[in-house]
Design an enzyme around this catalytic site. Structure first.
Site, short mmCIF file in Angstrom:
data_model
loop_
_atom_site.label_atom_id
_atom_site.label_comp_id
_atom_site.label_asym_id
_atom_site.label_seq_id
_atom_site.Cartn_x
_atom_site.Cartn_y
_atom_site.Cartn_z
N GLU A 1 -34.79 20.44 3.42
CA GLU A 1 -36.08 20.05 3.96
C GLU A 1 -36.25 20.45 5.43
OE1 GLU A 1 -38.10 19.13 1.85
OE2 GLU A 1 -39.82 18.35 2.95
N ASP A 2 -35.19 20.28 6.23
CA ASP A 2 -35.35 20.40 7.68
C ASP A 2 -34.59 21.54 8.35
OD1 ASP A 2 -37.04 18.23 7.66
OD2 ASP A 2 -35.45 16.78 8.05
#
Ligand code: MN
Length: 732
Positions: free
Chosen positions: A80-81
């Protein structure tokens, strides 16, 4: 604490409960997460990697999960990051670990906008359904727990939003998975932001009386312990605790009570070795204190749906303060605190039965897992309780629950029948998909509509999975296509009668028709045909309603035929029943049906012809040599609509047909054409001449002729006219 110290602490925690864990892999995951998150920071300014480390700590500390779960927790924000992809993690670690990380990311991407109870229930179900591996949801709950613990650094808006989500989605999921300890923590943390005043009131009231309460709890604990020792009952532990703030809060509100009026501010636990001892201890407690009637609950005999087992009783102590006592075995206790996560320690499963089928899967799995080891057990514990449902989002974020295998058509009709009826296409996750696309959990579905859409097609009835969508599509056909339904319905009814050897004319317009209508909910034959046409009724059912009358008729016909064939004189044989024709056309198998002649080829008696059952206008008749009737042009789905037609004996006096004449242009050409038509006694309906710049003429005629012989003589006559090069019957 430095990042390294935090990691060392994690390793120590894991070593305490699982010395055989894959520490090399865990090490690698820590370094991978640390490097990939780089100098990303949390809101409080600490390095981002402290978050996955804390989540892994919760997964280890509270849930005692396996190595893969620890690694999954350490990497849970990488896809996700950071730049890391699913493929990277699958390659560096394993596809299973990549699945865990991707699974957690998917849950993170789910957005919560609606606040209705039904929506929340669907969201909870969706999260569970999206979770192919139970460890995903456990890591996600640990992630949420850490985020809630560090919520003070977020904006007020974010605090409220996340807290609501936690209260409505994650705490109930933790409860269902039997994880009481985490459920309480999530609830208390959420309450703190959702109703800070109410929360502080309870917490400060508990704080102000802490010394008093603690003295009370110690006293009761001592009383129980000494009695158990006195009576020689072995026990693991006796302890008291305050009820957690949210549970007090809920009771205050539900029962409109002040804090002092809420019973059960205290709960005591007695943890023993055997189930028999649970009941022994219950007797001892009731002997020691005065039980409050109607407050005893036996969750050992009847476990809660989430597998919770315990004996509960509320009693009043010597000083008049009521308190609850919970009695359970160590195994029951661990399951109550950590739920599903605790199960791998107790592979014997649990005794007793739950009524709720939703939790059958856990029990089934437990039963199947008795001989596998801990790591493998948690690995195979999959959530499959919503296998027959699929959960999707509208573009606005509303969740809809559809049957598994549902398509965009089902979704459209679940929104509104008007949306379904004006649907022209669908997008899933912003991409155009075919209408028979099978929706997946978490898909965002957008329905494309147009005001002038054609409406549903009959194929949609086969594609739609939900009875709701099918019902609405049928409704549409019923309303919008009445004419077409009547024709189609009538054709099926006639065919069904024909199948039984009963001519249409013996039913329609006779007493039999009255009988039939009485036995169906329809007022007129057209109403019944319409119903058959849209699929609300069937021709077979209609015929079955007059089954007796029909079989009587049928026998009568048989008798007539038998009588006829027994006659000696062949001349007296009853001629074969002549089917009545319509406009001179006999349609095979049908009588009294609407017939029209196609404009493309205008057939006349004597031409070889074929019929096509149109949608709404009866049977259209073509010449066999018409390109529109050519076998190569017939659509496979319409093969059944092409039927044999023949010219009857009762043809009309004349039929309109078209001719095209090509000629060298000259003066009086049209005049000569008229004269030729007049000498052959041919009526002209229309004559249309045009010339080309290079001196040619095209004359288009529409004339009425009696049959193909008449037409041939007309064509011969026209051909004899000076300058005429070609006389054609246009078609196609
Ligand atoms: Mn996270």
């Amino acid at each position: 604490m430095t990042v390294q110290e935090q990691y060392d602490h994690l390793v120590q925690t894991i070593r305490n409960y699982n010395p055989g864990a894959d520490f090399a892999l865990i090490d690698k995951a820590f370094l991978y997460a640390r490097d990939h998150h780089g100098d990303q920071k949390r809101k409080d300014g600490s390095p981002f990697v402290t978050h996955p480390l804390s989540v892994a700590q919760i997964v280890a500390d509270e849930l005692h999960l396996d190595s893969e779960s620890i690694v999954g927790a350490l990497l849970h924000d990488c896809i996700e990051d950071t730049e890391a992809t699913y493929a990277d993690i699958a390659r560096e670690f394993s596809p299973t670990i990549a699945d865990l990380v991707e699974g957690v990311s998917k849950l993170t991407r789910v957005h919560y906008t609606s606040k209705e109870e039904e929506q929340m229930e669907n969201l909870r179900k969706m999260l569970m359904a999206m979770t192919k591996d139970i460890r995903v949801i456990l890591i996600k709950i640990a992630d949420r727990t850490h985020n809630m613990r560090t919520m003070e650094y977020q904006s007020e808006e974010k605090q409220k939003q996340k807290s609501l989500e936690t209260m409505e989605i994650y705490a109930p999921i933790a409860h269902r998975l039997g994880m009481q300890r985490m459920k309480w923590e999530l609830e208390d943390l959420s309450l703190k932001y959702l109703d800070p005043i109410g929360y502080n009131e309870i917490v400060s009231s508990l704080d102000s009386k802490r010394a008093e309460y603690e003295a009370f709890m110690e006293r009761v604990q001592g009383q129980i312990e000494s009695r158990l020792i006195e009576l020689n009952i072995p026990f693991n532990k006796v302890y008291g605790r305050m009820k957690h703030p949210y549970s007090i809060y809920r009771k205050m509100y539900a029962q409109s009570k002040t804090m002092n009026e809420v019973l059960d501010l205290f709960a005591f636990r007695v943890i023993v070795n055997t189930v028999a001892d649970c009941y022994n201890v219950l007797g001892i407690i009731h002997d020691l204190y005065r039980p409050i009637l109607g407050r005893f609950k036996d969750y050992i005999g009847t476990p809660k749906p989430n597998m919770y087992q315990s004996l509960h009783t509320t009693v009043i102590g010597q000083d008049g303060i009521p308190f609850e006592v919970q009695i359970r075995t160590q195994e029951m206790h661990d399951i109550a605190e950590y739920g599903v996560a605790a199960h791998w320690k107790y592979k014997q499963g649990i005794s007793g039965k739950s009524n709720e089928a939703s939790y059958e899967w856990v029990r089934r799995l437990l039963e199947n897992q008795e001989n596998t080891d801990a790591e493998e057990f948690i690995h195979t514990l999959k959530v499959d309780m919503f296998a027959d449902e699929v959960f999707v989002f509208s573009p606005k974020g509303d969740v809809t629950n559809l049957p598994a295998g549902a398509t965009p058509i089902d979704f459209a009709y679940s929104v509104h029948s008007a949306v379904g009826n004006s649907m022209t296409g669908a997008k899933v996750n912003s991409r155009i998909v075919p209408l028979d696309y099978k929706l997946q959990n978490g898909d965002i579905v957008e329905i494309l509509t147009a005001k002038n859409a054609h409406g549903p097609s009959r194929d949609w009835l086969k594609i739609a999975q939900s009875s709701e969508a099918r019902g609405k599509i049928r409704q549409w056909f019923k309303r919008e296509k009445r004419e077409e339904n009547i024709v189609n319905g009538r054709l099926s009814f006639e065919a069904e009668l024909k199948h039984l050897g009963i001519p249409f004319s013996e039913v329609v317009g006779t007493e039999l028709q009255t009988t039939l209508l009485k036995k169906t909910p329809y007022g007129t034959m057209d109403d019944m045909y319409a119903a058959i046409g849209y699929g609300g009724f069937s021709a077979q059912k209609a015929v079955n309603r007059i089954h007796e009358e029909i079989s009587r008729l049928s026998k009568q016909h048989q008798a007539e035929r038998a009588a006829a064939s027994s006659e000696k004189d062949p001349a007296k044989t009853i001629p074969p029943r002549r089917t009545k024709s319509e406009q001179g056309i006999v349609v095979e198998g049908l009588s009294n049906c609407l017939v029209k002649f196609s404009k493309c080829c205008t057939p006349v008696p004597g031409d070889e012809i074929i019929g096509f059952i149109t949608r709404g206008y009866g049977v259209s008749v073509h010449r066999c040599d018409c390109p529109n009737a050519a076998p190569s042009r017939r659509k496979p789905e319409e093969y059944g609509r092409w039927i044999r037609v023949t010219w009857g004996e009762d043809v009309k006096e004349s039929y309109a047909t078209s001719l095209d004449i090509y000629a060298k242009d000259r003066i009086n050409l049209v005049l000569d054409v008229s004269a030729a038509l007049s000498t052959t006694q041919t009526r002209v309906n229309a004559i249309n001449a045009s010339t080309t710049p290079d001196g040619f003429a095209l004359i288009h005629l529409n004339i009425s002729v009696s049959d193909s012989q008449h037409l041939s003589s007309v064509m011969r006559k026209l051909h004899q006219i000076s300058g005429v090069m070609k006389v054609d019957r246009p078609a196609g």
